[in-house]
Write a protein that holds these residues in place. Structure first.
Motif, PDB file in Angstrom:
ATOM      1  N   UNK A  49       0.145   8.949  -2.567  1.00 41.86           N
ATOM      2  CA  UNK A  49       1.394   8.791  -3.318  1.00 41.86           C
ATOM      3  C   UNK A  49       2.025   7.423  -3.063  1.00 41.86           C
ATOM      4  N   UNK A  50       1.871   6.913  -1.841  1.00 37.78           N
ATOM      5  CA  UNK A  50       2.363   5.568  -1.558  1.00 37.78           C
ATOM      6  C   UNK A  50       1.627   4.514  -2.368  1.00 37.78           C
ATOM      7  N   UNK A  51       0.309   4.658  -2.450  1.00 35.23           N
ATOM      8  CA  UNK A  51      -0.483   3.717  -3.251  1.00 35.23           C
ATOM      9  C   UNK A  51      -0.132   3.830  -4.731  1.00 35.23           C
ATOM     10  N   UNK A  52       0.075   5.061  -5.203  1.00 32.39           N
ATOM     11  CA  UNK A  52       0.486   5.248  -6.601  1.00 32.39           C
ATOM     12  C   UNK A  52       1.830   4.573  -6.853  1.00 32.39           C
ATOM     13  N   UNK A  53       2.783   4.772  -5.945  1.00 31.58           N
ATOM     14  CA  UNK A  53       4.101   4.145  -6.100  1.00 31.58           C
ATOM     15  C   UNK A  53       3.984   2.629  -6.150  1.00 31.58           C
ATOM     16  N   UNK A  54       3.103   2.088  -5.298  1.00 29.72           N
ATOM     17  CA  UNK A  54       2.923   0.641  -5.210  1.00 29.72           C
ATOM     18  C   UNK A  54       2.178   0.079  -6.416  1.00 29.72           C
ATOM     19  N   UNK A  55       1.046   0.678  -6.754  1.00 29.95           N
ATOM     20  CA  UNK A  55       0.113   0.064  -7.702  1.00 29.95           C
ATOM     21  C   UNK A  55       0.290   0.530  -9.142  1.00 29.95           C
ATOM     22  N   UNK A  56       0.821   1.731  -9.337  1.00 33.18           N
ATOM     23  CA  UNK A  56       0.991   2.252 -10.695  1.00 33.18           C
ATOM     24  C   UNK A  56       2.450   2.281 -11.141  1.00 33.18           C
ATOM     25  N   UNK A  57       3.350   2.614 -10.218  1.00 32.13           N
ATOM     26  CA  UNK A  57       4.763   2.768 -10.579  1.00 32.13           C
ATOM     27  C   UNK A  57       5.598   1.531 -10.292  1.00 32.13           C
ATOM     28  N   UNK A  58       5.024   0.563  -9.565  1.00 33.91           N
ATOM     29  CA  UNK A  58       5.747  -0.660  -9.193  1.00 33.91           C
ATOM     30  C   UNK A  58       7.057  -0.327  -8.477  1.00 33.91           C
ATOM     31  N   UNK A  59       6.977   0.647  -7.559  1.00 34.82           N
ATOM     32  CA  UNK A  59       8.164   1.127  -6.848  1.00 34.82           C
ATOM     33  C   UNK A  59       7.930   0.935  -5.353  1.00 34.82           C
ATOM     34  N   UNK A 203      -6.920  -0.974  -1.700  1.00 34.31           N
ATOM     35  CA  UNK A 203      -6.284  -1.662  -0.574  1.00 34.31           C
ATOM     36  C   UNK A 203      -7.268  -1.682   0.594  1.00 34.31           C
ATOM     37  N   UNK A 204      -7.256  -2.754   1.341  1.00 34.00           N
ATOM     38  CA  UNK A 204      -8.174  -2.893   2.470  1.00 34.00           C
ATOM     39  C   UNK A 204      -7.429  -2.625   3.773  1.00 34.00           C
ATOM     40  N   UNK A 205      -7.990  -1.713   4.561  1.00 36.30           N
ATOM     41  CA  UNK A 205      -7.445  -1.474   5.898  1.00 36.30           C
ATOM     42  C   UNK A 205      -8.573  -1.635   6.909  1.00 36.30           C
ATOM     43  N   UNK A 206      -8.349  -2.338   8.018  1.00 32.67           N
ATOM     44  CA  UNK A 206      -7.055  -2.810   8.528  1.00 32.67           C
ATOM     45  C   UNK A 206      -6.629  -4.184   8.024  1.00 32.67           C
ATOM     46  N   UNK A 207      -7.350  -4.746   7.045  1.00 29.11           N
ATOM     47  CA  UNK A 207      -7.079  -6.123   6.629  1.00 29.11           C
ATOM     48  C   UNK A 207      -5.639  -6.327   6.153  1.00 29.11           C
ATOM     49  N   UNK A 208      -5.125  -5.368   5.364  1.00 29.95           N
ATOM     50  CA  UNK A 208      -3.733  -5.486   4.920  1.00 29.95           C
ATOM     51  C   UNK A 208      -2.788  -5.430   6.116  1.00 29.95           C
ATOM     52  N   UNK A 209      -3.165  -4.646   7.129  1.00 31.38           N
ATOM     53  CA  UNK A 209      -2.369  -4.605   8.357  1.00 31.38           C
ATOM     54  C   UNK A 209      -2.414  -5.915   9.114  1.00 31.38           C
ATOM     55  N   UNK A 210      -3.576  -6.555   9.118  1.00 30.88           N
ATOM     56  CA  UNK A 210      -3.688  -7.871   9.760  1.00 30.88           C
ATOM     57  C   UNK A 210      -2.756  -8.877   9.070  1.00 30.88           C
ATOM     58  N   UNK A 211      -2.780  -8.871   7.734  1.00 30.33           N
ATOM     59  CA  UNK A 211      -1.931  -9.796   6.984  1.00 30.33           C
ATOM     60  C   UNK A 211      -0.452  -9.518   7.268  1.00 30.33           C
ATOM     61  N   UNK A 212      -0.114  -8.237   7.383  1.00 28.17           N
ATOM     62  CA  UNK A 212       1.275  -7.867   7.680  1.00 28.17           C
ATOM     63  C   UNK A 212       1.676  -8.345   9.067  1.00 28.17           C
ATOM     64  N   UNK A 213       0.774  -8.213  10.041  1.00 27.40           N
ATOM     65  CA  UNK A 213       1.056  -8.719  11.381  1.00 27.40           C
ATOM     66  C   UNK A 213       1.354 -10.220  11.351  1.00 27.40           C
ATOM     67  N   UNK A 226      -6.610  -8.542  -4.517  1.00 27.16           N
ATOM     68  CA  UNK A 226      -5.780  -7.374  -4.769  1.00 27.16           C
ATOM     69  C   UNK A 226      -5.925  -6.328  -3.663  1.00 27.16           C
ATOM     70  N   UNK A 227      -6.927  -6.502  -2.793  1.00 32.53           N
ATOM     71  CA  UNK A 227      -7.096  -5.574  -1.676  1.00 32.53           C
ATOM     72  C   UNK A 227      -6.008  -5.740  -0.617  1.00 32.53           C
ATOM     73  N   UNK A 228      -5.308  -6.872  -0.653  1.00 30.01           N
ATOM     74  CA  UNK A 228      -4.165  -7.101   0.237  1.00 30.01           C
ATOM     75  C   UNK A 228      -2.970  -7.432  -0.661  1.00 30.01           C
ATOM     76  N   UNK A 229      -2.253  -6.412  -1.150  1.00 30.43           N
ATOM     77  CA  UNK A 229      -1.176  -6.640  -2.123  1.00 30.43           C
ATOM     78  C   UNK A 229      -0.072  -7.524  -1.549  1.00 30.43           C
ATOM     79  N   UNK A 230       0.141  -8.660  -2.197  1.00 29.83           N
ATOM     80  CA  UNK A 230       1.110  -9.624  -1.672  1.00 29.83           C
ATOM     81  C   UNK A 230       2.517  -9.036  -1.613  1.00 29.83           C
ATOM     82  N   UNK A 231       2.867  -8.185  -2.589  1.00 24.96           N
ATOM     83  CA  UNK A 231       4.235  -7.666  -2.640  1.00 24.96           C
ATOM     84  C   UNK A 231       4.594  -6.810  -1.432  1.00 24.96           C
ATOM     85  N   UNK A 232       3.578  -6.356  -0.680  1.00 27.46           N
ATOM     86  CA  UNK A 232       3.843  -5.558   0.520  1.00 27.46           C
ATOM     87  C   UNK A 232       3.963  -6.409   1.782  1.00 27.46           C
TER      88      UNK A 232
END
Length: 253
Positions: A49-59, A203-213, A226-232
């Motif tokens: 649901x989080x991915x849906x909110x992010x990628x489909x609902x833009x929320x 989405x790529x994990x843990x890569x998106x987590x690395x970018x967030x760190x 797109x595997x590491x969504x910039x908006x996050x």
């Protein structure tokens, strides 16, 4: 499967979960906080649901709330059921932008904590050490990653080498090393070989987590994937977060 088909699949999965009441009154009524398999499935549903909110609902607000719920569920599983420390779940918690949850993750331990940092658990430990600025321990993690790289097969070795490069970049705050490591990790051919999941193209994990760190430590990178969504990546917490389930309210801070 391409990203468009993956998104269509994700939408169908979330619609099915909603229709059968998986995350609703039915689930809350019959939820068993001692059923590990049930709680893990609940984590997956909130992740979806989080991915849906992010990628489909833009929320982004809804996405971060679902990722926060994932983090609290995982925290509960680790503290009360001694489950494994997974970098992929650490990643989802980081994407929530909830500072209290992230602080909790920086200190989370299970009964295998000391043993796990000498093997596959090293990545979780290294992520913790980045958050706490424990560079001495992080250098030990880097040595372990080097050892793991030398004793594994081709794609596993590449993965550990890239993780090692990322954490070296973090110790020296070198953005170019960090970007190089992440670009290698999200290379489409390599990524599909390494990951088996219906979220493989989302989405790529843990890569998106690395970018967030990196962002948390002030290194504002942008990986063109797109595997590491910039908006996050920017640090923008929700104004409020709520704990979804009563058993989490009663047993977690």
């Amino acid at each position: 499967m391409g990203k468009v088909k993956e998104l269509e699949s994700l939408e169908k999965i979330c619609a099915y979960d909603k229709n059968r009441g998986s995350i609703g009154i039915y689930l809350k009524k019959f939820l068993d906080s001692n059923n590990i398999s049930f709680l893990r499935n609940l984590w997956v549903q909130h992740r979806n649901l989080g991915l849906k909110s992010l990628l489909l609902d833009d929320n982004l607000i809804a996405a971060k709330q679902h990722f926060y719920t994932c983090g609290k569920l995982d925290e509960y599983l680790i503290l009360y059921h001694d489950t494994i420390l997974l970098p992929s779940r650490f990643t989802i918690a980081l994407l929530s932008d909830n500072t209290t949850l992230i602080e909790s993750y920086s200190q989370l331990k299970n009964s295998h904590y000391e043993l796990s940092k000498k093997d596959d658990g090293v990545i979780f430990h290294a992520m913790q050490n980045v958050l706490t600025d424990n560079y001495e321990a992080l250098n030990d993690n880097i040595k372990t990653l080097d050892t793991l790289s030398k004793k594994n097969g081709e794609w596993e070795s590449t993965f550990y080498d890239c993780c090692k490069l990322f954490f070296i970049g973090m110790t020296k705050l070198e953005g170019l090393k960090i970007i190089d490591a992440l670009n290698q990790l999200v290379d489409p051919v390599f990524h599909k070989k390494r990951v088996l999941s219906h979220t493989i193209d989302l989405i790529a994990t843990p890569e998106a987590g690395f970018a967030k760190l990196a962002w948390i430590k002030g290194i504002h990178i942008d990986i063109k994937s797109y595997l590491i969504p910039y908006e996050m990546l920017p640090i923008i917490p929700n104004e409020t977060y709520h704990i979804e389930y009563e058993f989490l309210k009663n047993r977690l801070k």
